[in-house]
Design a protein around this motif. Structure first.
Motif, mmCIF file in Angstrom:
data_model
loop_
_atom_site.group_PDB
_atom_site.id
_atom_site.type_symbol
_atom_site.label_atom_id
_atom_site.label_comp_id
_atom_site.label_asym_id
_atom_site.label_seq_id
_atom_site.Cartn_x
_atom_site.Cartn_y
_atom_site.Cartn_z
ATOM 1 N N ARG A 309 -16.589 12.824 17.203
ATOM 2 C CA ARG A 309 -16.305 12.389 18.578
ATOM 3 C C ARG A 309 -15.131 13.170 19.152
ATOM 4 O O ARG A 309 -14.120 13.380 18.480
ATOM 5 C CB ARG A 309 -16.003 10.891 18.591
ATOM 6 N N ARG A 331 -19.408 7.272 25.065
ATOM 7 C CA ARG A 331 -18.662 6.015 25.069
ATOM 8 C C ARG A 331 -17.511 6.082 26.067
ATOM 9 O O ARG A 331 -16.964 7.147 26.338
ATOM 10 C CB ARG A 331 -18.113 5.705 23.673
ATOM 11 N N LEU A 345 -14.892 -1.430 25.169
ATOM 12 C CA LEU A 345 -15.694 -0.258 24.842
ATOM 13 C C LEU A 345 -17.072 -0.383 25.472
ATOM 14 O O LEU A 345 -17.723 -1.431 25.375
ATOM 15 C CB LEU A 345 -15.818 -0.112 23.319
ATOM 16 N N TRP A 346 -17.502 0.678 26.147
ATOM 17 C CA TRP A 346 -18.856 0.769 26.690
ATOM 18 C C TRP A 346 -19.593 1.892 25.963
ATOM 19 O O TRP A 346 -19.003 2.922 25.617
ATOM 20 C CB TRP A 346 -18.842 1.081 28.189
ATOM 21 N N LYS A 347 -20.895 1.721 25.771
ATOM 22 C CA LYS A 347 -21.710 2.733 25.110
ATOM 23 C C LYS A 347 -22.873 3.135 26.005
ATOM 24 O O LYS A 347 -23.317 2.358 26.842
ATOM 25 C CB LYS A 347 -22.239 2.208 23.771
#
Length: 458
Positions: A309, A331, A345-347
């Motif tokens: 990442r 993300r 956290l967003w995915k």
């Protein structure tokens, strides 16, 4: 049922001059990494590698103001180009700041005159950030600054220093040609060096983006003084998130204070003793080159490594207490910059971009719709606008842990923009007029239409 519209059209910037920047091709606004944009009230600046175009628009009409083209004098030998752009707004004075691939900071007037040129540090300037915080119940001190972001380097210019330079330059401008384009000689360009601080933050590799989030308390065992300490957040390939404590003085630690006294005295004694033994009659024949500004002390606080990442984009909230960070795995992380903890956290948001905004949420519409009611800061709620180009939508989420408030369809080839921070917006001026919230604008690259997301959900 009529479809609810969550944006308001402001004007159009379509003109023939945009063809030089690539307009007319599908996706020209977002697919070209060298195309830079900066937004201000009724003005937008667009730049490619070698030219800057400044456009103005009026409500619901084509650009009505003058169209200014700025062609900076860049080094052809070093293949120098424009790598960053931002507005600097001081009350009624507006200028453009440009960063170059050789580390130069250029400041231009709206007539295209070069006001100031200064080397920051050798290397490409990635971004220019303008922000400020006012003294209130949550902030012990006010701070207004221009942050220059480079690969592994952060520089900070104080807003008052740049304002003083601009005032001095405009005072020397002849009143008869105040608004006219003119050719300046070297003596008319600001030759004074603007003081700034410089830090090396490449401990965990070069950074893709960075920001100074605000003032922080000094560490334990530090000497008590009036010097300030700043918190900096960096993102990059090796470390997704890194945090540093930046000191204004490179010798602020206890050990540094001792060494700053002992080492110079020791070397002075050794040098004096060596001159007594070996007397050299030869003198240097060439003039020593000016050395770059030394780095002040940057102490590592924490870092997050999560290969493969990589951190891509960083956006700060107005107060600097929250940061939205996008990465290469799609993300979005919401970071508390004071506690240095990821709180949300967003995915599933690859190639996304984020901007903070303020909206009227859960307010009594009967009261707020009155013509005599003026909204205050407490009426608005901090939100995060997330543009997902692969989904073709903009989502608005309530901070910090609130729900998704809106999902707005967005045309392909569009770009989210936000006006720059305005220096010197005192609390007295804000009390005499209604509060102006933080807004998000949307520029459609295909049509040239500029719109703003509505402040209210209704």
């Amino acid at each position: 049922m009529a479809r609810r519209n969550h944006s308001t059209e402001l004007g159009c910037i379509a003109c023939d001059e945009l063809t030089e920047l690539g307009a007319g091709k599908e996706g020209w606004l977002v697919d070209n990494p060298n195309l830079l944009t900066a937004l201000d009230t009724h003005s937008i600046a667009l730049a490619n590698r070698y030219v800057v175009l400044v456009l103005e628009w009026s409500d619901g009409a084509d650009p009505s103001g003058p169209r200014v083209k700025i062609r900076p004098t860049l080094s052809p030998i070093e293949a120098e180009y424009i790598s960053a752009i931002e507005w600097l707004v001081f009350d009624d004075v507006r200028v453009l700041a440009l960063g170059t691939s050789r580390g130069y900071l250029l400041i231009y007037s709206l007539q295209g005159d070069l006001i100031h040129k200064q080397i920051v540090n050798p290397g490409r300037i990635i971004k220019l950030r303008v922000r400020g915080t006012k003294r209130d119940l949550t902030e012990d001190a006010s701070s207004e600054e221009i942050c220059v972001v480079m690969a592994g380097v952060i520089a900070r210019f104080d807003g008052s220093d740049i304002q003083s330079m601009l005032q001095h330059w405009f005072e020397r401008t002849p009143s008869g040609i105040w608004n006219q384009k003119r050719d300046l000689d070297d003596s008319e360009i600001s030759s004074g060096r603007i003081p700034y601080q410089l830090w090396n933050v490449s401990k965990y590799g070069s950074c893709a983006d960075a920001a100074i989030t605000g003032i922080m308390p000094p560490p334990l065992m530090e000497l008590q003084s009036t010097q300030r300490y700043y918190c900096a957040i960096t993102i990059g390939d090796d470390a997704v998130i890194s945090a540093f404590r930046l000191s204004e003085d490179k010798g602020r630690s206890l050990v540094g204070a001792i060494l700053s006294k002992v080492v110079p005295a020791t070397f002075s004694t050794i040098a004096s003793f060596s001159k007594m033994i070996w007397r050299s009659e030869q003198k240097p024949t060439r003039k020593l080159e000016a050395k770059p500004q030394p780095f002040a002390r940057a102490s590592s606080l924490t870092c997050l490594k999560d290969h493969p990442r990589k951190g891509e984009k960083l956006t700060l909230s107005p107060s600097g207490t929250l940061a939205a960070i996008t990465d290469s795995l799609g993300r979005i992380m919401l970071l508390d910059t004071q506690a240095l903890v990821v709180v949300r956290l967003w995915k599933g948001y690859r190639d996304a971009s984020c901007l903070f905004m303020e909206m009227l949420v859960d307010k009594d519409t009967a009261t707020t719709s009155s013509a005599y009611y003026e909204h205050v800061k407490s009426d608005y709620c901090l939100c995060l606008a997330v543009y997902a180009p692969r989904k073709g939508i903009i989502e608005v989420w309530q901070m910090r842990t609130g729900p998704r408030l809106l999902t707005i369809p967005c045309p392909r080839g569009s770009k989210m923009l936000q006006p720059t921070y305005r220096f010197g917006s005192s609390s007295s001026s804000m009390s005499t007029s209604s509060y102006v919230p933080l807004e998000v604008f949307l520029l459609n690259g295909d049509s040239g239409q500029l719109s703003v997301l509505n402040r209210s959900l209704t």
